[in-house]
Design a protein around this motif. Sequence first.
Motif, PDB file in Angstrom:
ATOM      1  N   ILE A  32       0.868  -1.173   0.000  1.00 48.99           N
ATOM      2  CA  ILE A  32       0.000   0.000   0.000  1.00 48.99           C
ATOM      3  C   ILE A  32       0.907   1.226   0.000  1.00 48.99           C
ATOM      4  N   ILE A  33       0.672   2.139  -0.929  1.00 47.88           N
ATOM      5  CA  ILE A  33       1.502   3.331  -1.066  1.00 47.88           C
ATOM      6  C   ILE A  33       1.047   4.377  -0.053  1.00 47.88           C
ATOM      7  N   VAL A  34       2.032   4.913   0.689  1.00 43.69           N
ATOM      8  CA  VAL A  34       1.733   5.897   1.736  1.00 43.69           C
ATOM      9  C   VAL A  34       2.388   7.235   1.406  1.00 43.69           C
ATOM     10  N   ASP A  35       1.794   8.302   1.917  1.00 40.71           N
ATOM     11  CA  ASP A  35       2.356   9.638   1.783  1.00 40.71           C
ATOM     12  C   ASP A  35       3.625   9.709   2.626  1.00 40.71           C
ATOM     13  N   GLN A  36       4.703  10.221   2.059  1.00 43.59           N
ATOM     14  CA  GLN A  36       5.979  10.244   2.773  1.00 43.59           C
ATOM     15  C   GLN A  36       5.960  11.186   3.969  1.00 43.59           C
ATOM     16  N   ALA A  37       5.177  12.252   3.903  1.00 45.80           N
ATOM     17  CA  ALA A  37       5.150  13.209   5.001  1.00 45.80           C
ATOM     18  C   ALA A  37       4.271  12.736   6.155  1.00 45.80           C
ATOM     19  N   THR A  38       3.091  12.183   5.842  1.00 47.33           N
ATOM     20  CA  THR A  38       2.140  11.815   6.900  1.00 47.33           C
ATOM     21  C   THR A  38       2.144  10.327   7.223  1.00 47.33           C
ATOM     22  N   LEU A  39       2.733   9.516   6.348  1.00 45.89           N
ATOM     23  CA  LEU A  39       2.762   8.054   6.476  1.00 45.89           C
ATOM     24  C   LEU A  39       1.362   7.444   6.485  1.00 45.89           C
ATOM     25  N   LYS A  40       0.394   8.156   5.865  1.00 51.21           N
ATOM     26  CA  LYS A  40      -0.962   7.635   5.728  1.00 51.21           C
ATOM     27  C   LYS A  40      -1.158   7.131   4.304  1.00 51.21           C
ATOM     28  N   SER A  41      -2.059   6.176   4.146  1.00 55.64           N
ATOM     29  CA  SER A  41      -2.338   5.591   2.834  1.00 55.64           C
ATOM     30  C   SER A  41      -2.745   6.653   1.830  1.00 55.64           C
ATOM     31  N   ARG A  42      -2.269   6.493   0.588  1.00 54.68           N
ATOM     32  CA  ARG A  42      -2.665   7.393  -0.493  1.00 54.68           C
ATOM     33  C   ARG A  42      -3.865   6.830  -1.252  1.00 54.68           C
ATOM     34  N   GLY A  43      -4.382   5.668  -0.821  1.00 50.81           N
ATOM     35  CA  GLY A  43      -5.593   5.117  -1.414  1.00 50.81           C
ATOM     36  C   GLY A  43      -5.357   4.174  -2.579  1.00 50.81           C
ATOM     37  N   PHE A  44      -4.110   3.727  -2.772  1.00 51.32           N
ATOM     38  CA  PHE A  44      -3.864   2.724  -3.804  1.00 51.32           C
ATOM     39  C   PHE A  44      -2.711   1.824  -3.390  1.00 51.32           C
ATOM     40  N   ALA A  45      -2.631   0.682  -4.090  1.00 50.62           N
ATOM     41  CA  ALA A  45      -1.625  -0.323  -3.737  1.00 50.62           C
ATOM     42  C   ALA A  45      -1.182  -1.065  -4.995  1.00 50.62           C
ATOM     43  N   PHE A  46      -0.114  -1.849  -4.837  1.00 55.74           N
ATOM     44  CA  PHE A  46       0.365  -2.731  -5.892  1.00 55.74           C
ATOM     45  C   PHE A  46       0.468  -4.137  -5.324  1.00 55.74           C
ATOM     46  N   VAL A  47      -0.053  -5.091  -6.087  1.00 60.58           N
ATOM     47  CA  VAL A  47      -0.003  -6.505  -5.710  1.00 60.58           C
ATOM     48  C   VAL A  47       0.790  -7.222  -6.800  1.00 60.58           C
ATOM     49  N   THR A  48       1.746  -8.050  -6.396  1.00 66.31           N
ATOM     50  CA  THR A  48       2.545  -8.812  -7.358  1.00 66.31           C
ATOM     51  C   THR A  48       2.198 -10.287  -7.248  1.00 66.31           C
ATOM     52  N   MET A  49       1.830 -10.867  -8.402  1.00 69.64           N
ATOM     53  CA  MET A  49       1.513 -12.299  -8.463  1.00 69.64           C
ATOM     54  C   MET A  49       2.424 -12.937  -9.517  1.00 69.64           C
ATOM     55  N   PRO A  50       3.055 -14.084  -9.201  1.00 64.26           N
ATOM     56  CA  PRO A  50       4.020 -14.685 -10.133  1.00 64.26           C
ATOM     57  C   PRO A  50       3.380 -15.315 -11.370  1.00 64.26           C
ATOM     58  N   ASP A  51       2.185 -15.838 -11.234  1.00 64.81           N
ATOM     59  CA  ASP A  51       1.528 -16.524 -12.350  1.00 64.81           C
ATOM     60  C   ASP A  51       0.602 -15.556 -13.089  1.00 64.81           C
ATOM     61  N   ARG A  52       0.856 -15.348 -14.384  1.00 66.27           N
ATOM     62  CA  ARG A  52       0.091 -14.373 -15.179  1.00 66.27           C
ATOM     63  C   ARG A  52      -1.393 -14.751 -15.269  1.00 66.27           C
ATOM     64  N   ASP A  53      -1.701 -16.032 -15.463  1.00 62.97           N
ATOM     65  CA  ASP A  53      -3.099 -16.457 -15.578  1.00 62.97           C
ATOM     66  C   ASP A  53      -3.868 -16.197 -14.285  1.00 62.97           C
ATOM     67  N   GLN A  54      -3.217 -16.477 -13.143  1.00 62.27           N
ATOM     68  CA  GLN A  54      -3.856 -16.210 -11.847  1.00 62.27           C
ATOM     69  C   GLN A  54      -4.037 -14.702 -11.639  1.00 62.27           C
ATOM     70  N   ALA A  55      -3.066 -13.928 -12.085  1.00 60.03           N
ATOM     71  CA  ALA A  55      -3.155 -12.476 -11.931  1.00 60.03           C
ATOM     72  C   ALA A  55      -4.303 -11.910 -12.763  1.00 60.03           C
ATOM     73  N   ILE A  56      -4.465 -12.402 -13.983  1.00 57.90           N
ATOM     74  CA  ILE A  56      -5.565 -11.946 -14.839  1.00 57.90           C
ATOM     75  C   ILE A  56      -6.907 -12.324 -14.218  1.00 57.90           C
ATOM     76  N   ALA A  57      -6.983 -13.515 -13.617  1.00 58.54           N
ATOM     77  CA  ALA A  57      -8.207 -13.935 -12.935  1.00 58.54           C
ATOM     78  C   ALA A  57      -8.473 -13.040 -11.719  1.00 58.54           C
ATOM     79  N   ALA A  58      -7.404 -12.664 -11.009  1.00 57.89           N
ATOM     80  CA  ALA A  58      -7.561 -11.792  -9.839  1.00 57.89           C
ATOM     81  C   ALA A  58      -8.055 -10.406 -10.257  1.00 57.89           C
ATOM     82  N   ILE A  59      -7.531  -9.887 -11.364  1.00 59.71           N
ATOM     83  CA  ILE A  59      -7.973  -8.581 -11.855  1.00 59.71           C
ATOM     84  C   ILE A  59      -9.469  -8.624 -12.182  1.00 59.71           C
ATOM     85  N   ALA A  60      -9.866  -9.671 -12.899  1.00 62.69           N
ATOM     86  CA  ALA A  60     -11.282  -9.818 -13.277  1.00 62.69           C
ATOM     87  C   ALA A  60     -12.167  -9.981 -12.045  1.00 62.69           C
TER      88      ALA A  60
END
Length: 166
Positions: A32-60
């Motif tokens: 989860i990406i946080v603001d550097q000054a306040t250390l509070k969430s900026r409201g978005f994140a990045f998730v990494t999945m090794p298997d492309r097919d599983q990742a596409i299913a997760a997106i859907a």
Amino acid sequence: MNIFVGSLSFKTTEEQLQREFEAFGEVDSVKIIVDQATLKSRGFAFVTMPDRDQAIAAIAGMNGKEINGFTLKVNEARPREARPNRERPNSGFGGGERSSGGYSSGGGRTGGGGFSRDRNTIPTDSKGNTIYDTKGGRSGNYGKRGRGDGGRGPGGKSGGGRGRSY
């Protein structure tokens, strides 16, 4: 595969996101990406999945899902674009919209010229006093002058002191 997760509630945790995405397969990381000054969430994140097919299913499966009262926007993360140079259009100190060009009197316009001239040549009056004080003053001041550049005063209020040009 790197997945962008937007429209996150500020209450959502990385552990909670990991559990949600693990329903579709193996998850390498959740950040989860946080603001550097306040250390509070900026409201978005990045998730990494090794298997492309599983990742596409997760997106859907996760796009449009509601978590903590917020409807997620999930898609494949795009590579980060090069950020443009953050220099202000009126480079120098200060500056602002509709700049008046530095040391000259600004006539009360919004913004302010800042110090647009060469920093090594700071103007002085006949008594040797510098002419760039930003503390405010009245028109006709000699020595230190008011915000003649029309810049913003304390608290974001418009300046416009119409100081004297030397």
